[in-house]
Design an enzyme around this catalytic site. Sequence first.
Site, PDB file in Angstrom:
ATOM      1  N   GLU A 115       0.626  -1.169   0.169  1.00  0.00           N
ATOM      2  CA  GLU A 115      -0.127  -0.143   0.241  1.00  0.00           C
ATOM      3  C   GLU A 115       0.824   1.240  -0.208  1.00  0.00           C
ATOM      4  O   GLU A 115       0.485   2.177  -0.558  1.00  0.00           O
ATOM      5  CB  GLU A 115      -0.838  -0.001   1.162  1.00  0.00           C
ATOM      6  CG  GLU A 115      -1.913  -1.104   0.986  1.00  0.00           C
ATOM      7  CD  GLU A 115      -2.890  -1.196   2.112  1.00  0.00           C
ATOM      8  OE1 GLU A 115      -2.441  -1.774   3.169  1.00  0.00           O
ATOM      9  OE2 GLU A 115      -4.057  -0.981   2.036  1.00  0.00           O
ATOM     10  N   GLU A 135      -4.288  -9.495   3.934  1.00  0.00           N
ATOM     11  CA  GLU A 135      -5.577  -9.280   4.873  1.00  0.00           C
ATOM     12  C   GLU A 135      -6.845 -10.107   5.056  1.00  0.00           C
ATOM     13  O   GLU A 135      -6.951 -10.589   5.947  1.00  0.00           O
ATOM     14  CB  GLU A 135      -6.038  -7.632   4.512  1.00  0.00           C
ATOM     15  CG  GLU A 135      -5.256  -6.605   5.041  1.00  0.00           C
ATOM     16  CD  GLU A 135      -3.889  -6.352   4.061  1.00  0.00           C
ATOM     17  OE1 GLU A 135      -3.828  -7.095   3.228  1.00  0.00           O
ATOM     18  OE2 GLU A 135      -3.170  -5.167   4.252  1.00  0.00           O
TER      19      GLU A 135
HETATM   20  N1  COA Z   1       4.680  -8.113  11.941  1.00  0.00           N
HETATM   21  C1  COA Z   1       5.479  -8.012  13.062  1.00  0.00           C
HETATM   22  N2  COA Z   1       6.766  -9.017  13.062  1.00  0.00           N
HETATM   23  C2  COA Z   1       6.901  -9.412  11.737  1.00  0.00           C
HETATM   24  C3  COA Z   1       6.149  -9.405  10.594  1.00  0.00           C
HETATM   25  C4  COA Z   1       4.742  -8.513  10.761  1.00  0.00           C
HETATM   26  N3  COA Z   1       4.271  -8.365   9.819  1.00  0.00           N
HETATM   27  N4  COA Z   1       6.565  -9.855   9.598  1.00  0.00           N
HETATM   28  C5  COA Z   1       7.781 -10.506   9.946  1.00  0.00           C
HETATM   29  N5  COA Z   1       7.884 -10.177  11.314  1.00  0.00           N
HETATM   30  C6  COA Z   1       9.020 -10.462  12.202  1.00  0.00           C
HETATM   31  C7  COA Z   1       8.795 -12.163  12.677  1.00  0.00           C
HETATM   32  O1  COA Z   1       8.052 -12.141  13.555  1.00  0.00           O
HETATM   33  C8  COA Z   1      10.375 -12.431  12.867  1.00  0.00           C
HETATM   34  O2  COA Z   1      10.742 -11.775  13.870  1.00  0.00           O
HETATM   35  P1  COA Z   1      11.686 -12.877  15.151  1.00  0.00           P
HETATM   36  O3  COA Z   1      12.891 -12.887  14.522  1.00  0.00           O
HETATM   37  O4  COA Z   1      11.957 -11.775  16.415  1.00  0.00           O
HETATM   38  O5  COA Z   1      10.826 -13.863  15.286  1.00  0.00           O
HETATM   39  C9  COA Z   1      11.160 -11.559  11.993  1.00  0.00           C
HETATM   40  O6  COA Z   1      10.353 -10.503  11.383  1.00  0.00           O
HETATM   41  C10 COA Z   1      11.480 -12.372  10.716  1.00  0.00           C
HETATM   42  O7  COA Z   1      10.211 -12.980  10.254  1.00  0.00           O
HETATM   43  P2  COA Z   1      10.195 -14.698   9.967  1.00  0.00           P
HETATM   44  O8  COA Z   1       8.831 -14.916   9.990  1.00  0.00           O
HETATM   45  O9  COA Z   1      11.068 -15.393  10.750  1.00  0.00           O
HETATM   46  O10 COA Z   1      10.830 -14.775   8.590  1.00  0.00           O
HETATM   47  P3  COA Z   1      10.348 -15.868   7.537  1.00  0.00           P
HETATM   48  O11 COA Z   1      11.320 -15.829   6.452  1.00  0.00           O
HETATM   49  O12 COA Z   1      10.215 -17.186   8.160  1.00  0.00           O
HETATM   50  O13 COA Z   1       8.732 -15.220   6.639  1.00  0.00           O
HETATM   51  C11 COA Z   1       7.167 -13.856   6.071  1.00  0.00           C
HETATM   52  C12 COA Z   1       8.743 -14.037   6.368  1.00  0.00           C
HETATM   53  C13 COA Z   1       7.017 -12.583   5.544  1.00  0.00           C
HETATM   54  C14 COA Z   1       6.585 -15.074   5.327  1.00  0.00           C
HETATM   55  C15 COA Z   1       6.629 -13.974   7.420  1.00  0.00           C
HETATM   56  O14 COA Z   1       7.597 -12.989   8.352  1.00  0.00           O
HETATM   57  C16 COA Z   1       5.262 -13.726   7.663  1.00  0.00           C
HETATM   58  O15 COA Z   1       4.336 -14.025   7.166  1.00  0.00           O
HETATM   59  N6  COA Z   1       5.023 -12.239   8.050  1.00  0.00           N
HETATM   60  C17 COA Z   1       3.692 -11.738   8.309  1.00  0.00           C
HETATM   61  C18 COA Z   1       3.072 -11.257   6.883  1.00  0.00           C
HETATM   62  C19 COA Z   1       1.732 -10.574   7.112  1.00  0.00           C
HETATM   63  O16 COA Z   1       0.634 -11.243   7.339  1.00  0.00           O
HETATM   64  N7  COA Z   1       1.496  -9.286   7.281  1.00  0.00           N
HETATM   65  C20 COA Z   1       0.388  -8.458   7.828  1.00  0.00           C
HETATM   66  C21 COA Z   1      -0.378  -7.941   6.598  1.00  0.00           C
HETATM   67  S1  COA Z   1      -1.642  -7.079   7.034  1.00  0.00           S
END
Ligand code: COA
Length: 248
Positions: A115, A135
């Site tokens: 966004e 979302e």
């Molecule tokens: N909010 C808060 N923390 C987040 C985040 C988010 N949207 N996305 C990633 N992080 C944090 C993780 O908690 C992790 O923190 P930690 O190391 O303290 O555990 C760090 O960033 C790395 O992310 P991680 O999930 O370990 O990496 P990954 O390679 O396994 O996965 C993603 C990457 C992007 C697939 C995964 O982090 C994810 O699905 N994030 C959420 C995406 C989402 O739904 N966003 C909201 C949209 S409304």
Amino acid sequence: MANFEVIIYQKQDGIGYVTLNRPQALNAYNLQMRDELYQVLGAIKDDPEVEVVIFHGAGERAFCAGADLTEFLTAPSPIIARQVRWERDIWGLFLSITKPLIAALHGYVLGSGIEIALCCDIRLASEDTQFGLPEPGLGIIPAAGGSQTLPRVIGRAGALDILLSGRWVRAEEAHRLKLVNRVVSRAELLPEAEKLARKIKTHSPLAVSYAKQAVMRGLDLSLEEGLALEAKLGHGLLALSSTPDNRG
Ligand code: COA
């Protein structure tokens, strides 16, 4: 300008650089980032020294992985958390800026990340970029304008495909869909963005601003109204350009 923690804001030679700076959390968009970004956007809007802006994300893995899920889930309720976001109207402020905004995207560009990119005018992406709007999978809808800006950029069918399915789109497909203007290697991403910014900066800032307004405001008008808008802006620009203070 205040010292920020989760945004780095710099300006050099008329170019503003906004870096989302929470690499340990994949630059997830939290309330602090919203507050700092709001101040930065206000400064960009008002500062005549800033002619073009480049947005990018700190760290190797993401431009922005969306709204901070930890904060989101600990807020009093998703409804109140979202209301706070709307009240600040950061997205209205973003879209009201008439200077050119360039997004230099890499890694994850999810939720609020896409966004923010859609509030920019020109999007460059490195080959490793992945886009998505998670979302609906979380039981919510985009709250940063994505349901409106995405279809305006890529059309209704493409936007609904991405939004309703929740599937992620890689850089090449994003380019085919016209979600991004160009795909470059990671090493070329910032240099390309800077090259583009410098090219834009060779033009009169006033003409650039008026051209952006003609396109952006015209998109919501009929062709006839849009042509009238173009004529009005064109005449206004000529009048302003001929006054001594605005010839640069
Ligand atoms: N909010 C808060 N923390 C987040 C985040 C988010 N949207 N996305 C990633 N992080 C944090 C993780 O908690 C992790 O923190 P930690 O190391 O303290 O555990 C760090 O960033 C790395 O992310 P991680 O999930 O370990 O990496 P990954 O390679 O396994 O996965 C993603 C990457 C992007 C697939 C995964 O982090 C994810 O699905 N994030 C959420 C995406 C989402 O739904 N966003 C909201 C949209 S409304």
